[in-house]
Every structure is written in structure tokens, then in C-alpha cells.
Design a protein around this motif. Structure first.
Motif, PDB file in Angstrom:
ATOM      1  N   SER A 109       0.670 -37.684  10.865  1.00 39.66           N
ATOM      2  CA  SER A 109       1.022 -36.266  10.788  1.00 39.66           C
ATOM      3  C   SER A 109       2.510 -36.061  10.996  1.00 39.66           C
ATOM      4  O   SER A 109       3.182 -36.862  11.644  1.00 39.66           O
ATOM      5  CB  SER A 109       0.234 -35.439  11.796  1.00 39.66           C
ATOM      6  N   GLU A 110       2.979 -34.988  10.410  1.00 37.59           N
ATOM      7  CA  GLU A 110       4.381 -34.617  10.557  1.00 37.59           C
ATOM      8  C   GLU A 110       4.489 -33.686  11.751  1.00 37.59           C
ATOM      9  O   GLU A 110       3.816 -32.669  11.806  1.00 37.59           O
ATOM     10  CB  GLU A 110       4.877 -33.880   9.307  1.00 37.59           C
ATOM     11  N   VAL A 111       5.303 -34.065  12.704  1.00 37.43           N
ATOM     12  CA  VAL A 111       5.443 -33.250  13.903  1.00 37.43           C
ATOM     13  C   VAL A 111       6.854 -32.674  13.906  1.00 37.43           C
ATOM     14  O   VAL A 111       7.834 -33.413  13.916  1.00 37.43           O
ATOM     15  CB  VAL A 111       5.236 -34.125  15.159  1.00 37.43           C
ATOM     16  N   SER A 112       6.930 -31.340  13.873  1.00 38.65           N
ATOM     17  CA  SER A 112       8.258 -30.734  13.845  1.00 38.65           C
ATOM     18  C   SER A 112       8.546 -30.067  15.177  1.00 38.65           C
ATOM     19  O   SER A 112       7.634 -29.721  15.914  1.00 38.65           O
ATOM     20  CB  SER A 112       8.319 -29.685  12.734  1.00 38.65           C
ATOM     21  N   ASP A 113       9.804 -29.878  15.478  1.00 41.90           N
ATOM     22  CA  ASP A 113      10.124 -29.091  16.663  1.00 41.90           C
ATOM     23  C   ASP A 113      10.198 -27.617  16.243  1.00 41.90           C
ATOM     24  O   ASP A 113      10.009 -27.285  15.076  1.00 41.90           O
ATOM     25  CB  ASP A 113      11.403 -29.593  17.336  1.00 41.90           C
ATOM     26  N   LEU A 114      10.454 -26.739  17.218  1.00 42.19           N
ATOM     27  CA  LEU A 114      10.382 -25.309  16.932  1.00 42.19           C
ATOM     28  C   LEU A 114      11.407 -24.847  15.901  1.00 42.19           C
ATOM     29  O   LEU A 114      11.185 -23.884  15.182  1.00 42.19           O
ATOM     30  CB  LEU A 114      10.600 -24.529  18.229  1.00 42.19           C
ATOM     31  N   THR A 115      12.533 -25.538  15.830  1.00 44.21           N
ATOM     32  CA  THR A 115      13.569 -25.121  14.896  1.00 44.21           C
ATOM     33  C   THR A 115      13.275 -25.611  13.480  1.00 44.21           C
ATOM     34  O   THR A 115      13.922 -25.182  12.528  1.00 44.21           O
ATOM     35  CB  THR A 115      14.937 -25.701  15.310  1.00 44.21           C
ATOM     36  N   ASN A 116      12.315 -26.546  13.355  1.00 46.42           N
ATOM     37  CA  ASN A 116      11.986 -27.114  12.054  1.00 46.42           C
ATOM     38  C   ASN A 116      13.122 -27.896  11.421  1.00 46.42           C
ATOM     39  O   ASN A 116      13.161 -28.065  10.219  1.00 46.42           O
ATOM     40  CB  ASN A 116      11.569 -26.011  11.079  1.00 46.42           C
TER      41      ASN A 116
ATOM     42  N   GLU B 229       4.333 -39.257  12.501  1.00 48.55           N
ATOM     43  CA  GLU B 229       3.690 -40.070  13.532  1.00 48.55           C
ATOM     44  C   GLU B 229       2.339 -40.578  13.087  1.00 48.55           C
ATOM     45  O   GLU B 229       1.540 -39.849  12.504  1.00 48.55           O
ATOM     46  CB  GLU B 229       3.528 -39.240  14.807  1.00 48.55           C
TER      47      GLU B 229
ATOM     48  N   THR C 161      -1.191 -42.303  14.449  1.00 53.86           N
ATOM     49  CA  THR C 161      -2.010 -42.478  15.644  1.00 53.86           C
ATOM     50  C   THR C 161      -3.350 -43.074  15.233  1.00 53.86           C
ATOM     51  O   THR C 161      -3.886 -42.705  14.189  1.00 53.86           O
ATOM     52  CB  THR C 161      -2.261 -41.097  16.313  1.00 53.86           C
ATOM     53  N   TRP C 162      -3.885 -43.979  16.076  1.00 48.74           N
ATOM     54  CA  TRP C 162      -5.230 -44.499  15.802  1.00 48.74           C
ATOM     55  C   TRP C 162      -6.194 -43.336  15.671  1.00 48.74           C
ATOM     56  O   TRP C 162      -6.138 -42.371  16.438  1.00 48.74           O
ATOM     57  CB  TRP C 162      -5.739 -45.340  16.979  1.00 48.74           C
TER      58      TRP C 162
END
Ligand code: SF4
Ligand code: SF4
Ligand code: SF4
Ligand code: SF4
Lengths: 370, 272
Positions: free
Chosen positions: A282-289, A295, A297-298
Motif C-alpha cells: 500500500s501507498e502510505v502518504s503523510d498529511l501533506t501528500n 510499503e 506487509t505480510w
């Protein structure tokens, strides 16, 4: 033994090996011989794992624990890519593989077969996993030849043990008065030559080591004709004859619903299985994008997300998920990778909180189709 | 999920508005929002915090884009108030075990509240309360549930981020065991014979308790396919007394349907 740890460290390896923590033998950083689980054995059964002290037990008379090589080659969580928004465009930060190479003391024959299966998944075909490749190329394996099996072990059925004959750099046989060491690769030989105090042994030592393995193998083979002692755990085995078709021809067998009454869909079996390779990215962004991490993950076929398609979750019941796990592991894996997905290590039996046992499930289906 | 920032509930501000409401609860979940120190400023940049009495005295009028609700419904007045809040919020999110399942105070649902009032309060006549503590979803439709006792700050930030961008929040509904295995903890249920609720509980905490050799208490409520009966049967078989199991499942999320049914069945069997 200490000489071997030192020689590996000297050569730049990060060394890990078996040690006791939180009631189990797990892998962790190894500095000294003292950390090894001398005199400890593990008693295993469906949903049960207990350590016990035994007078005559050596450094390696435990068998397989909750951890396996999988954690180290295919880590539970990994950042595959990082993206940074700069001047209106995305800048890709390349993945760094600069960890020191790893040396693992302790994998068993079943573990080496499991690693070979994961090698097929991550290294063969058009899509090679760069992180796996970097870690795998650096890996130095000091395998241990089992001289004891747990009740949950069934490598003899899967033809994956108990004796390791390839896939290691060095293989240790623990004898009552010394270790016999077999060299499996050129770098294995180089490290061994650097071990302080090591000297080539007499041929009789090699014979004793081989005898020990054959003895264990014979006793495992006899499981089909001997009953377990009263009160003792059942000694596992799996009849693999026509196993692929047996399961695929019984997709509507009532046993799937029966096992689902007990199964918790908790996914422990898939997490501990040394061959299971499913992950979710999955793509994990911070609040500012402006900063995004990709990432991995199993994950597990026991989760809803595993069969989530645009129309929704396809496998909605525990029965469907258990059937997916078992038929993939034992049947369709063969179509996909030319081998079974099971190496008979028994981890899924031991670490299932309710002790669901795949050998029993297969036997029950076989029983009704005779 | 539609992007919250594209059409606001209010025309007056350029940023989407957030409101935080409290019902029967301990403030812990609201504190999780204040605990998000690093992200809080970034959140405040993108969102107008319109109503959050625990954090600022200024309170803007509704309607609001996002409403976070902490706490359970325990009075007639609250049952009325949540309906009004629902009308005011475009996107209503319950935060924590109280709002999502009734909380620890839902233990009253198995007892005689009238009797408590008589024994505890000097002037019982002043007390006006319902006989039960119930989840917000029992009263109004809820758009998203954030589980936990308290909620996980990272999940809250993830929820707000995803609402701002208009994507599905990454809040898994699988078991705590998966998180336990990801971090490499040795299973306390298998290696130590401890009765752990992890297999039937939804992930979210990162499997903290087992990493300290303690059982999971079920803070995040039932996982998607929670088979509580099978797990309890197993624990009972290996010697856990039934009344311990009833207490284990009747915890912060004891009134969540899957835990409630299992606890009631266990109790019935022991009386029957
Ligand atoms: S399955 Fe075989 S190789 Fe693996 S630990 Fe057991 S005895 Fe050893
Ligand atoms: S399916 Fe079970 S026994 Fe087979 S390799 Fe996986 S964990 Fe080991
Ligand atoms: S078989 Fe056991 S470990 Fe696997 S999901 Fe079911 S209950 Fe969990
Ligand atoms: S310790 Fe609890 S949460 Fe962790 S794997 Fe075991 S049963 Fe699951």
C-alpha cells in the motif's frame, strides 16, 4: 562453535542463532556459545509448545520454533519505494540494500527446502524481488542436522528431511562429544578454514553423524506402523499419494465446514509457515501528500483484504478461506511452482491457537473418499 | 469514499471542518487526537477545527464535514443529542470502544442499574439514566468506526488523511495475531498457555500486550470473522474456568455483538 561464530563475525557477517526467549527457542543476535539453548528441548503438539530441560540434550536438540528464515529474507514489513513531491514532479528515492550480510546458525532440512521454495517465488521468472535477492545472496547458512523430531514434524512424508543434503554453506551434526561439520559451498570451506581450533575429523566421525540422521529418519518412517504412547502427542505423517487431486476433487467436502467451526481465521498458520509468501502493498502518504512510501506487509488468505476485488470480498467465510489455504499449499502450488507448498515443518499445527492440524484434515477427507 | 475537501458542508470557510463530541466516556480517545503532536499542526493546516471543547473554547456552529464521536449513549438526553449531531455531520466517525460498542460501562447492561443508583448516590432522585450503555450505531447510522480503548493515534491520522484525499482508510479488520506475528512475538497462548483474545480481536494496537507476556483483552473489539465460541471452548478444555472466560470476553467491547453472544452463551451453559 565459538570459533565459528567469531570467524563469521570476523568476515563481516551479522550472526543470528537459536536462543531461549519468552518460553520458546527463537532466532536472535548471537555473540557467544553461551546463548545457545544447551540442554533444552521443545515439546510440540497442536496449539502447544513447551520447553523442557533434558540432561542429555545438546545445543541443538530443539527443532523448529516460531521463527524461520522467512523473517530475514522476506521481512514482515518493508518499504519498497519512497516518493517525494519536488517542483511539481515526483522524485523516486531508490531502495538501499546496505545491511551487512547475515549468517544464520540453526536452520533444519525442512527450512532449507522452504527457502528453496521462496527462492522460486521471489527470484525466478520475469519479476525478481531486488530486496530478497540482495539478502539471499549475502546469506550464509549454517544448517543443523536434526537428531530428534517433534511430534508435529513430518518432513519424512514431504521428502524434505530430516537430513539436509544441500542448500547450506556448512551443516553441523551434534555428536555427544563433538560437532561434525559438512562443507556445502566454497565460502563455507573458506570460513571453516578460518575457524580457530577446527581440524579435519576421522572418517568414523562422519559415519557417526550419518548414522544419527539415518536413525531419526527410520524412526520417522516407522510412524505409519507405530501408535503413539498413551497420553503422548500423535506423531504426524501425511500420505501424499495423489494429494493434489484428492483435495481438488473434494472442493465441496463437508469437512471444510467442519474445520471452519473450529478455525478462528486468525492467520497464525500462514504467518508461521516458512513458504507462505502473500503480502499486501500500500501507498502510505503523510498529511501533506508530498511524501509517499510504498510499503509491503505480510498478509494472509485468512483476511478479507486478500480476496477483495472491485465487486467486494470473494471469500467471505472461514470455510472458503481455510480451503483456499490448504488447496493452495498442497495442490495448486504444484501447478504453480512444480512442488508442494508444504515442507512438513509442523509450525502451522503447533502455532494454531486451537491446534488445527492439516495432516488430520487431509486424512479425514481421504478417509471418506476411499 | 468521496473527497471531503471538494465540497464542504459549510460555504463559509475554505477548509473542511472537524467537530469532536463527547458522550459517556473517559476523554482517552480525544486525548489521542491531542497526542498526535507531530501531525496535529499539519491537521490544523488542512482542517478547520470547528468544535472541540477539550482543546479550544471557540466553538463554531454546524454543520460540519467530519464529526468524531467519543462515548456511549447512557441517557435520554444523549440519545436525543446524537440524533442532532448526526444531522449536523456529513461524515460521522465513532472513536473508541465506548462509541463503537458501549464501552466498559456497558457492563451495566447485565445488571440492575436501579439497584446501583440506590446504593451509590445519596439522593438517587437526582439521577436520570438509561438502564443500558449502547453504541452510537444503535441510535444513528455511522459512516466509519475507529476501534480501540483508546484508539490508535496513527489510525486516527490515517483516517483524517484518507478523508482529505478521498481514498479508503487503511484500517485492517483482521486479527491481532497478525500484528503479533509481524513483530515476531512468541505466542503467549501456545507457548505459555495464557488465554489470549488476540485471535478473535481486530488488529490496531500493534499487539502490545502479548509482547509483554500478557493476554490480549480485546480492546479493538471482534475481528471480521471472530469465532469466539471455538476459542473459548479450547481455553476451557485446557483448564480455564468458565467464569474467567466470561470476564475475559465482557470487557471494553463486551457488548459488541460477537463478544456479547459468546459471553451470554458461556454464562447460560454454566447456569444450565
Ligand atoms: S520437520 Fe524434519 S527437518 Fe524439520 S525440524 Fe522436524 S525433523 Fe527436523
Ligand atoms: S503448511 Fe505447515 S507444515 Fe507445511 S510448511 Fe507450512 S507451516 Fe510447515
Ligand atoms: S487454522 Fe488455526 S492458525 Fe490457521 S487461521 Fe485457522 S485457527 Fe488460525
Ligand atoms: S499471543 Fe495472542 S495475539 Fe499473539 S498470536 Fe498468540 S493468540 Fe494471537
Amino acid at each position: 562453535m565459538q570459533g565459528l561464530i567469531d570467524a563469521l563475525k570476523e568476515d563481516g557477517y551479522r550472526v543470528i542463532g537459536p536462543q531461549v526467549a519468552d518460553g520458546a527457542v527463537v532466532y536472535d543476535e548471537l555473540e557467544s556459545l553461551e546463548q545457545l539453548p544447551l540442554g533444552v528441548i521443545d515439546e510440540q503438539d497442536g496449539g502447544v509448545y513447551r520447553l523442557a530441560r533434558r540432561q542429555d540434550a545438546g545445543y541443538f536438540d530443539h527443532v523448529v520454533g516460531p521463527h524461520s528464515l522467512k523473517r530475514y529474507l522476506f521481512p514482515p514489513q518493508e518499504t519498497l519505494q519512497q516518493l517525494q513531491l519536488k517542483d511539481g514532479g515526483w522524485r523516486v528515492e531508490p531502495q538501499q540494500f546496505d545491511e551487512p550480510p547475515l549468517a544464520v546458525i540453526g536452520p533444519r532440512s525442512c527450512d532449507l527446502h522452504a527457502m528453496a521454495i521462496q527462492d522460486r517465488v521471489f527470484l525466478e521468472g520475469p519479476y525478481v524481488d531486488p530486496g530478497y535477492r540482495a539478502r539471499r545472496e549475502g546469506l550464509f547458512v549454517v544448517s543443523v542436522q536434526c537428531r530428534r523430531a517433534a511430534a508435529t514434524c513430518f518432513c519424512h512424508s514431504m521428502k524434505t528431511g530430516p537430513r539436509a543434503d544441500h542448500g547450506f554453506d556448512l551443516a553441523l551434526s551434534e555428536l555427544d562429544d563433538c560437532f561434525a561439520i559438512e562443507v556445502g559451498s566454497e565460502r563455507g570451506g573458506r570460513i571453516l578454514a578460518a575457524v580457530d581450533g577446527w581440524k579435519p575429523g576421522a572418517p568414523t566421525i562422519v559415519d557417526r553423524a550419518n548414522d544419527q540422521s539415518s536413525q531419526l529418519e527410520r524412526s520417522m518412517e516407522q510412524r505409519s506402523t507405530t501408535e503413539a504412547a498413551p497420553g503422548a502427542p500423535k506423531l504426524r505423517q501425511l500420505d501424499t499419494q495423489d494429494l493434489r487431486d484428492l483435495l481438488l476433487n473434494n472442493l465441496d467436502h463437508p469437512r471444510w465446514e467442519q474445520v471452519a467451526d473450529r478455525c478462528l481465521a486468525c492467520a497464525n498458520c500462514t504467518m508461521v509457515c516458512p513458504t507462505c509468501f502473500c503480502s499486501s502493498v500500500s501507498e502510505v502518504s503523510d498529511l501533506t501528500n508530498e511524501h509517499v512510501r510504498r510499503e509491503r506487509t505480510w498478509t494472509s488468505c485468512f483476511t478479507a483484504e486478500h480476496s477483495f476485488l472491485t465487486s467486494g470480498v470473494v471469500r467471505n467465510s472461514t470455510a472458503a478461506r481455510y480451503r483456499q489455504w490448504l488447496t493452495h499449499k498442497l495442490s495448486t502450488w504444484i501447478d504453480q511452482f512444480d512442488s508442494s507448498g508444504c515442507v512438513g515443518c509442523g509450525r502451522c499445527i503447533t502455532w494454531c491457537p486451537v491446534g488445527i492440524d492439516l495432516t488430520e484434515e487431509v486424512a479425514a477427507i481421504r478417509e471418506t473418499t476411499k | 469514499m468521496s473527497k471531503i475537501s471538494e465540497q464542504h458542508a459549510t460555504g463559509s470557510t475554505s477548509k473542511p471542518t472537524l467537530a469532536v463530541f463527547k458522550f459517556a466516556s473517559c476523554y482517552g480517545c480525544q486525548l489521542s487526537l491531542l497526542d498526535a503532536e507531530d501531525e496535529l499542526l499539519a491537521i490544523a493546516h488542512q482542517i478547520e477545527i470547528a468544535y472541540f471543547l477539550e482543546a479550544r473554547t471557540r466553538a463554531l456552529e454546524g454543520p460540519y464535514d467530519i464529526g468524531l464521536v467519543e462515548g456511549s449513549i447512557t441517557t435520554e438526553h444523549d440519545a436525543e443529542r446524537i440524533r442532532e449531531i448526526r444531522r449536523q455531520c456529513r461524515f460521522l466517525v465513532t472513536i473508541g470502544a465506548c462509541a463503537t460498542a458501549g464501552g466498559i460501562q456497558a457492563l451495566r447492561n447485565w445488571s440492575d442499574v436501579g439497584e446501583f443508583i440506590q446504593q451509590v448516590y445519596a439522593t438517587p432522585g437526582y439521577i436520570s439514566t438509561l438502564a443500558t450503555s449502547t453504541a452510537i450505531t444503535d441510535h444513528v447510522p455511522v459512516d466509519f468506526e475507529l476501534r480501540g480503548c483508546p484508539i490508535n493515534t496513527a489510525q486516527l491520522v490515517e483516517l483524517i488523511t484518507s478523508l482529505l484525499i478521498g481514498r479508503t482508510p487503511r484500517v485492517p479488520n483482521y486479527s491481532v495475531c497478525i500484528e503479533c506475528k509481524l513483530r515476531g512475538t512468541v505466542c503467549v497462548a501456545v507457548a505459555q498457555g495464557i488465554s489470549c483474545l488476540g485471535p478473535v480481536t481486530q488488529a490496531g494496537c500493534g499487539a502490545i500486550c502479548p509482547s509483554f507476556n500478557r493476554e490480549c483483552f480485546g480492546c479493538y473489539g471482534p475481528q471480521e470473522l471472530a469465532n469466539v465460541t471455538s476459542l473459548c471452548e479450547r481455553y476451557e478444555e485446557r483448564g480455564e474456568p468458565r467464569d474467567h472466560l466470561v470476564r475475559l470476553v465482557r470487557n471494553f467491547n463486551g457488548y459488541a455483538p460477537a463478544f456479547r453472544a459468546a459471553g451470554d452463551a458461556l454464562e447460560e451453559e454454566s447456569h444450565g
